[in-house]
Design a protein around this motif. Sequence first.
Motif, PDB file in Angstrom:
ATOM      1  N   GLU A  71      12.174  17.835 101.249  1.00 48.17           N
ATOM      2  CA  GLU A  71      13.196  18.877 101.377  1.00 48.17           C
ATOM      3  C   GLU A  71      13.689  19.364 100.017  1.00 48.17           C
ATOM      4  OE1 GLU A  71      13.311  16.017 103.314  1.00 48.17           O
ATOM      5  OE2 GLU A  71      12.436  17.135 104.972  1.00 48.17           O
ATOM      6  N   CYS A  72      13.488  18.572  98.960  1.00 46.48           N
ATOM      7  CA  CYS A  72      13.916  19.000  97.619  1.00 46.48           C
ATOM      8  C   CYS A  72      12.953  20.022  97.025  1.00 46.48           C
ATOM      9  CB  CYS A  72      14.070  17.809  96.684  1.00 46.48           C
ATOM     10  SG  CYS A  72      12.517  17.000  96.231  1.00 46.48           S
ATOM     11  N   LEU A  73      11.773  20.175  97.640  1.00 47.81           N
ATOM     12  CA  LEU A  73      10.779  21.117  97.122  1.00 47.81           C
ATOM     13  C   LEU A  73      11.049  22.518  97.641  1.00 47.81           C
ATOM     14  CD1 LEU A  73       7.570  18.931  97.553  1.00 47.81           C
ATOM     15  CD2 LEU A  73       8.990  19.194  95.505  1.00 47.81           C
ATOM     16  N   PRO A  74      10.790  23.529  96.872  1.00 49.08           N
ATOM     17  CA  PRO A  74      10.204  23.510  95.550  1.00 49.08           C
ATOM     18  C   PRO A  74      11.216  23.083  94.482  1.00 49.08           C
ATOM     19  CG  PRO A  74      10.740  25.758  96.134  1.00 49.08           C
ATOM     20  CD  PRO A  74      11.037  24.906  97.345  1.00 49.08           C
ATOM     21  N   LEU A  75      10.707  22.409  93.480  1.00 45.40           N
ATOM     22  CA  LEU A  75      11.506  22.049  92.306  1.00 45.40           C
ATOM     23  C   LEU A  75      11.094  22.961  91.164  1.00 45.40           C
ATOM     24  CD1 LEU A  75      11.252  18.149  92.261  1.00 45.40           C
ATOM     25  CD2 LEU A  75      13.317  19.492  92.631  1.00 45.40           C
ATOM     26  N   VAL A  76      12.079  23.453  90.443  1.00 45.24           N
ATOM     27  CA  VAL A  76      11.801  24.251  89.252  1.00 45.24           C
ATOM     28  C   VAL A  76      12.419  23.507  88.077  1.00 45.24           C
ATOM     29  CG1 VAL A  76      12.080  26.479  88.093  1.00 45.24           C
ATOM     30  CG2 VAL A  76      11.817  26.395  90.593  1.00 45.24           C
ATOM     31  N   ILE A  77      11.578  23.205  87.094  1.00 47.50           N
ATOM     32  CA  ILE A  77      12.008  22.462  85.908  1.00 47.50           C
ATOM     33  C   ILE A  77      11.741  23.342  84.687  1.00 47.50           C
ATOM     34  CG2 ILE A  77      11.610  20.391  84.522  1.00 47.50           C
ATOM     35  CD1 ILE A  77      10.736  18.985  87.124  1.00 47.50           C
ATOM     36  N   VAL A  78      12.786  23.563  83.905  1.00 44.78           N
ATOM     37  CA  VAL A  78      12.661  24.352  82.681  1.00 44.78           C
ATOM     38  C   VAL A  78      13.028  23.453  81.516  1.00 44.78           C
ATOM     39  CG1 VAL A  78      13.487  26.359  81.389  1.00 44.78           C
ATOM     40  CG2 VAL A  78      13.194  26.514  83.876  1.00 44.78           C
ATOM     41  N   ASP A  79      12.081  23.306  80.611  1.00 47.03           N
ATOM     42  CA  ASP A  79      12.285  22.459  79.426  1.00 47.03           C
ATOM     43  C   ASP A  79      12.854  21.089  79.797  1.00 47.03           C
ATOM     44  OD1 ASP A  79      11.304  24.501  77.795  1.00 47.03           O
ATOM     45  OD2 ASP A  79      13.288  25.387  77.565  1.00 47.03           O
ATOM     46  N   ASP A  80      12.224  20.446  80.771  1.00 48.06           N
ATOM     47  CA  ASP A  80      12.558  19.097  81.251  1.00 48.06           C
ATOM     48  C   ASP A  80      13.898  18.990  81.974  1.00 48.06           C
ATOM     49  OD1 ASP A  80      10.131  17.927  80.410  1.00 48.06           O
ATOM     50  OD2 ASP A  80      10.906  17.746  78.370  1.00 48.06           O
ATOM     51  N   ASN A  81      14.493  20.105  82.355  1.00 46.49           N
ATOM     52  CA  ASN A  81      15.740  20.099  83.125  1.00 46.49           C
ATOM     53  C   ASN A  81      15.485  20.701  84.509  1.00 46.49           C
ATOM     54  OD1 ASN A  81      17.566  19.167  81.016  1.00 46.49           O
ATOM     55  ND2 ASN A  81      17.130  21.132  80.045  1.00 46.49           N
ATOM     56  N   VAL A  82      15.875  19.982  85.554  1.00 45.32           N
ATOM     57  CA  VAL A  82      15.764  20.521  86.906  1.00 45.32           C
ATOM     58  C   VAL A  82      16.813  21.626  87.038  1.00 45.32           C
ATOM     59  CG1 VAL A  82      15.964  20.038  89.372  1.00 45.32           C
ATOM     60  CG2 VAL A  82      14.915  18.341  87.850  1.00 45.32           C
ATOM     61  N   VAL A  83      16.348  22.843  87.277  1.00 48.02           N
ATOM     62  CA  VAL A  83      17.270  23.977  87.371  1.00 48.02           C
ATOM     63  C   VAL A  83      17.395  24.517  88.788  1.00 48.02           C
ATOM     64  CG1 VAL A  83      17.004  24.671  84.949  1.00 48.02           C
ATOM     65  CG2 VAL A  83      15.470  25.614  86.682  1.00 48.02           C
ATOM     66  N   SER A  84      16.450  24.146  89.660  1.00 52.78           N
ATOM     67  CA  SER A  84      16.500  24.655  91.029  1.00 52.78           C
ATOM     68  C   SER A  84      15.776  23.675  91.951  1.00 52.78           C
ATOM     69  CB  SER A  84      15.820  26.027  91.109  1.00 52.78           C
ATOM     70  OG  SER A  84      15.812  26.521  92.426  1.00 52.78           O
ATOM     71  N   ARG A  85      16.353  23.509  93.152  1.00 52.88           N
ATOM     72  CA  ARG A  85      15.764  22.646  94.179  1.00 52.88           C
ATOM     73  C   ARG A  85      15.848  23.360  95.513  1.00 52.88           C
ATOM     74  NH1 ARG A  85      19.300  17.474  93.030  1.00 52.88           N
ATOM     75  NH2 ARG A  85      19.836  17.865  95.177  1.00 52.88           N
ATOM     76  N   ASN A  86      14.826  23.157  96.335  1.00 56.20           N
ATOM     77  CA  ASN A  86      14.854  23.578  97.720  1.00 56.20           C
ATOM     78  C   ASN A  86      14.847  25.092  97.949  1.00 56.20           C
ATOM     79  OD1 ASN A  86      14.860  23.155 100.484  1.00 56.20           O
ATOM     80  ND2 ASN A  86      17.073  23.103 100.618  1.00 56.20           N
ATOM     81  N   GLU A  87      14.578  25.883  96.919  1.00 55.30           N
ATOM     82  CA  GLU A  87      14.475  27.336  97.094  1.00 55.30           C
ATOM     83  C   GLU A  87      13.744  27.941  95.910  1.00 55.30           C
ATOM     84  OE1 GLU A  87      18.319  29.163  97.196  1.00 55.30           O
ATOM     85  OE2 GLU A  87      18.820  28.552  95.173  1.00 55.30           O
ATOM     86  N   TYR A  88      13.176  29.114  96.138  1.00 54.92           N
ATOM     87  CA  TYR A  88      12.525  29.838  95.049  1.00 54.92           C
ATOM     88  C   TYR A  88      13.564  30.742  94.396  1.00 54.92           C
ATOM     89  CZ  TYR A  88       8.131  28.072  96.769  1.00 54.92           C
ATOM     90  OH  TYR A  88       7.109  27.230  97.145  1.00 54.92           O
ATOM     91  N   PRO A  89      13.797  30.556  93.107  1.00 54.71           N
ATOM     92  CA  PRO A  89      14.838  31.339  92.437  1.00 54.71           C
ATOM     93  C   PRO A  89      14.407  32.789  92.204  1.00 54.71           C
ATOM     94  CG  PRO A  89      13.717  29.934  90.865  1.00 54.71           C
ATOM     95  CD  PRO A  89      13.172  29.593  92.215  1.00 54.71           C
ATOM     96  N   SER A  90      15.374  33.607  91.900  1.00 51.55           N
ATOM     97  CA  SER A  90      15.132  35.016  91.603  1.00 51.55           C
ATOM     98  C   SER A  90      14.623  35.174  90.173  1.00 51.55           C
ATOM     99  CB  SER A  90      16.437  35.811  91.753  1.00 51.55           C
ATOM    100  OG  SER A  90      17.361  35.377  90.755  1.00 51.55           O
ATOM    101  N   ARG A  91      14.083  36.347  89.881  1.00 50.50           N
ATOM    102  CA  ARG A  91      13.659  36.662  88.512  1.00 50.50           C
ATOM    103  C   ARG A  91      14.860  36.603  87.566  1.00 50.50           C
ATOM    104  NH1 ARG A  91       9.686  41.513  86.790  1.00 50.50           N
ATOM    105  NH2 ARG A  91       8.469  40.334  88.312  1.00 50.50           N
ATOM    106  N   GLU A  92      16.011  37.013  88.062  1.00 48.92           N
ATOM    107  CA  GLU A  92      17.213  36.990  87.235  1.00 48.92           C
ATOM    108  C   GLU A  92      17.538  35.558  86.795  1.00 48.92           C
ATOM    109  OE1 GLU A  92      16.930  38.690  90.130  1.00 48.92           O
ATOM    110  OE2 GLU A  92      17.003  40.728  89.324  1.00 48.92           O
ATOM    111  N   ASN A  93      17.444  34.614  87.730  1.00 50.18           N
ATOM    112  CA  ASN A  93      17.704  33.214  87.374  1.00 50.18           C
ATOM    113  C   ASN A  93      16.649  32.680  86.415  1.00 50.18           C
ATOM    114  OD1 ASN A  93      20.098  32.899  88.739  1.00 50.18           O
ATOM    115  ND2 ASN A  93      19.148  32.125  90.587  1.00 50.18           N
ATOM    116  N   LEU A  94      15.391  32.989  86.664  1.00 50.66           N
ATOM    117  CA  LEU A  94      14.332  32.556  85.741  1.00 50.66           C
ATOM    118  C   LEU A  94      14.588  33.097  84.337  1.00 50.66           C
ATOM    119  CD1 LEU A  94      11.241  33.071  88.074  1.00 50.66           C
ATOM    120  CD2 LEU A  94      12.161  30.868  87.290  1.00 50.66           C
ATOM    121  N   ALA A  95      15.002  34.348  84.261  1.00 48.15           N
ATOM    122  CA  ALA A  95      15.302  34.954  82.964  1.00 48.15           C
ATOM    123  C   ALA A  95      16.470  34.243  82.289  1.00 48.15           C
ATOM    124  CB  ALA A  95      15.608  36.445  83.133  1.00 48.15           C
TER     125      ALA A  95
END
Length: 129
Positions: A71-95
Amino acid sequence: MSNVQIYDRAMCCSTGVCGPQIDPVLPRFAADLDWLKAQGHSVQRFNLAQDAAEFAKHDRVKKLLADEGIECLPLVIVDDNVVSRNEYPSRENLALWTGTSLKPKASLPTAGLPTADTGGCCGGSSGCC
């Protein structure tokens, strides 16, 4: 530039267009990741069905899976920091997380043909036509 890693649930492909029901979020997110790559960032995407060894290599990913399950997936990790769990972030958040501007890079002016209102040939008071 940032290093972005995405750990997806088990899927047949990352764009989601090969299944019977297309989740519109997946193609958008794939396009956002292509955009991040074009901005110069390193982007790695791992699918649980095809890249299970990558999940096992990463201690934080293993711990989150053990604690929360898939349930924690998808995980998004930026520079070794978990920044998002359980959802696909927007382009704005990635930026935001990568320090990337959403504004298109300024392009060089292009040369064009003179028009009647610029005072060039056949325009203004040149009298050539």
